[in-house]
Design an enzyme around this catalytic site. Structure first.
Site, mmCIF file in Angstrom:
data_model
loop_
_atom_site.group_PDB
_atom_site.id
_atom_site.type_symbol
_atom_site.label_atom_id
_atom_site.label_comp_id
_atom_site.label_asym_id
_atom_site.label_seq_id
_atom_site.Cartn_x
_atom_site.Cartn_y
_atom_site.Cartn_z
ATOM 1 N N LYS A 11 0.831 -1.196 0.000
ATOM 2 C CA LYS A 11 0.000 0.000 0.000
ATOM 3 C C LYS A 11 0.879 1.265 0.000
ATOM 4 C CE LYS A 11 -3.801 -2.386 2.397
ATOM 5 N NZ LYS A 11 -4.664 -2.419 3.623
ATOM 6 N N TYR A 51 -12.170 -2.129 -3.100
ATOM 7 C CA TYR A 51 -12.655 -2.274 -1.720
ATOM 8 C C TYR A 51 -14.179 -2.127 -1.627
ATOM 9 C CZ TYR A 51 -8.124 -2.690 0.650
ATOM 10 O OH TYR A 51 -6.907 -3.145 1.124
ATOM 11 N N ASN A 114 -1.801 0.104 7.157
ATOM 12 C CA ASN A 114 -1.215 -1.164 7.587
ATOM 13 C C ASN A 114 -0.365 -1.845 6.504
ATOM 14 O OD1 ASN A 114 -3.260 -2.037 5.983
ATOM 15 N ND2 ASN A 114 -4.369 -3.157 7.573
ATOM 16 N N HIS A 117 -1.863 -5.457 1.653
ATOM 17 C CA HIS A 117 -3.148 -6.156 1.479
ATOM 18 C C HIS A 117 -2.868 -7.589 1.055
ATOM 19 C CE1 HIS A 117 -6.987 -7.497 -0.182
ATOM 20 N NE2 HIS A 117 -6.280 -7.902 -1.221
ATOM 21 N N GLU A 128 -9.517 -10.845 -7.480
ATOM 22 C CA GLU A 128 -8.583 -9.721 -7.343
ATOM 23 C C GLU A 128 -7.436 -9.811 -8.357
ATOM 24 O OE1 GLU A 128 -9.448 -9.081 -2.560
ATOM 25 O OE2 GLU A 128 -7.451 -9.712 -3.207
HETATM 26 P P1 ATP Z 1 -6.773 -6.122 3.476
HETATM 27 O O1 ATP Z 1 -8.103 -6.470 2.845
HETATM 28 O O2 ATP Z 1 -6.268 -4.742 3.110
HETATM 29 O O3 ATP Z 1 -5.751 -7.194 3.281
HETATM 30 P P2 ATP Z 1 -7.686 -7.126 5.979
HETATM 31 O O4 ATP Z 1 -8.295 -8.226 5.162
HETATM 32 O O5 ATP Z 1 -6.726 -7.507 7.048
HETATM 33 O O6 ATP Z 1 -6.963 -6.071 5.053
HETATM 34 P P3 ATP Z 1 -10.235 -5.784 6.015
HETATM 35 O O7 ATP Z 1 -11.244 -5.994 7.092
HETATM 36 O O8 ATP Z 1 -10.474 -6.431 4.685
HETATM 37 O O9 ATP Z 1 -8.817 -6.226 6.621
HETATM 38 O O10 ATP Z 1 -10.056 -4.218 5.838
HETATM 39 C C1 ATP Z 1 -9.515 -3.675 4.640
HETATM 40 C C2 ATP Z 1 -8.636 -2.501 4.995
HETATM 41 O O11 ATP Z 1 -9.446 -1.449 5.500
HETATM 42 C C3 ATP Z 1 -7.624 -2.766 6.111
HETATM 43 O O12 ATP Z 1 -6.448 -3.417 5.689
HETATM 44 C C4 ATP Z 1 -7.345 -1.357 6.584
HETATM 45 O O13 ATP Z 1 -6.472 -0.657 5.695
HETATM 46 C C5 ATP Z 1 -8.738 -0.740 6.510
HETATM 47 N N1 ATP Z 1 -9.494 -0.907 7.759
HETATM 48 C C6 ATP Z 1 -10.023 -2.050 8.258
HETATM 49 N N2 ATP Z 1 -10.652 -1.838 9.421
HETATM 50 C C7 ATP Z 1 -10.508 -0.517 9.690
HETATM 51 C C8 ATP Z 1 -10.936 0.356 10.742
HETATM 52 N N3 ATP Z 1 -11.647 -0.104 11.774
HETATM 53 N N4 ATP Z 1 -10.610 1.659 10.672
HETATM 54 C C9 ATP Z 1 -9.912 2.153 9.626
HETATM 55 N N5 ATP Z 1 -9.471 1.388 8.576
HETATM 56 C C10 ATP Z 1 -9.766 0.081 8.618
HETATM 57 MG MG MG Z 2 -9.528 -7.847 3.483
#
Ligand code: ATP
Ligand code: MG
Length: 143
Positions: A11, A51, A114, A117, A128
């Site tokens: 990211k 997303y 974070n 992804h 994806e």
């Molecule tokens: P990713 O899909 O990016 O790999 P993930 O599967 O671990 O991450 P998801 O629940 O799919 O987590 O959330 C997608 C992304 O949205 C997260 O990686 C983060 O960047 C953001 N995100 C998730 N939860 C929160 C939150 N509570 N507040 C702010 N941003 C969030």
């Molecule tokens: Mg995810």
């Protein structure tokens, strides 16, 4: 166990922190092979579409803006149990909950910023991968 492919994104914060090589090294040391890669700056449409599953979440607009704040590096990883192996290397979504030695524990600033992804299943991985690389953008290893 079976050979899988998964989609991985470094990211904008991971690119900004100059972690591309560090992260690729972790993938390769874990036995995952990079079979497609590109760097791009996501359009509004791409970030929203990628997303879309989170459209109703309160953090959606911030997430889209974050993903558009700088270039990303997108890759397809292939290997035994690639989906779960990749997710293990990334660590939990919130770096405070991530295991020691994971990418998010080591480098992520917050639950939003974070660094990486990873696809969460083989079905979403296939979707994806097609989103970024179409039908023929993956390069199978021939040696
Ligand atoms: P990713 O899909 O990016 O790999 P993930 O599967 O671990 O991450 P998801 O629940 O799919 O987590 O959330 C997608 C992304 O949205 C997260 O990686 C983060 O960047 C953001 N995100 C998730 N939860 C929160 C939150 N509570 N507040 C702010 N941003 C969030
Ligand atoms: Mg995810």
């Amino acid at each position: 166990m079976s050979v899988e492919r998964t989609l991985s994104i470094i990211k904008p914060d991971g690119v900004e922190k100059n972690l591309i090589g560090e992260i690729y090294g972790r993938f390769e040391k874990a036995g995952l092979e990079i079979v497609a890669a590109r760097m791009l700056h996501l359009s509004q449409e791409q970030a929203e579409g990628f997303y879309a599953v989170h459209k109703e979440r309160p953090f959606y607009n911030d997430l889209v803006n974050y993903m558009r704040s700088g270039p990303v590096v997108v890759q397809v990883l292939e290997g035994e149990s690639a989906v779960s192996k990749h997710r293990e290397l990334l660590g939990a979504t919130n770096p405070d909950d991530a295991d020691p030695g994971t990418i998010r524990k080591d480098f992520a600033a917050s639950i939003e910023e974070n660094v990486v992804h990873g696809s969460d299943g083989t079905d979403t991985a296939a979707e994806e991968i097609a989103f970024f690389f179409g039908d023929d953008g993956v390069c199978p290893r021939t040696r």
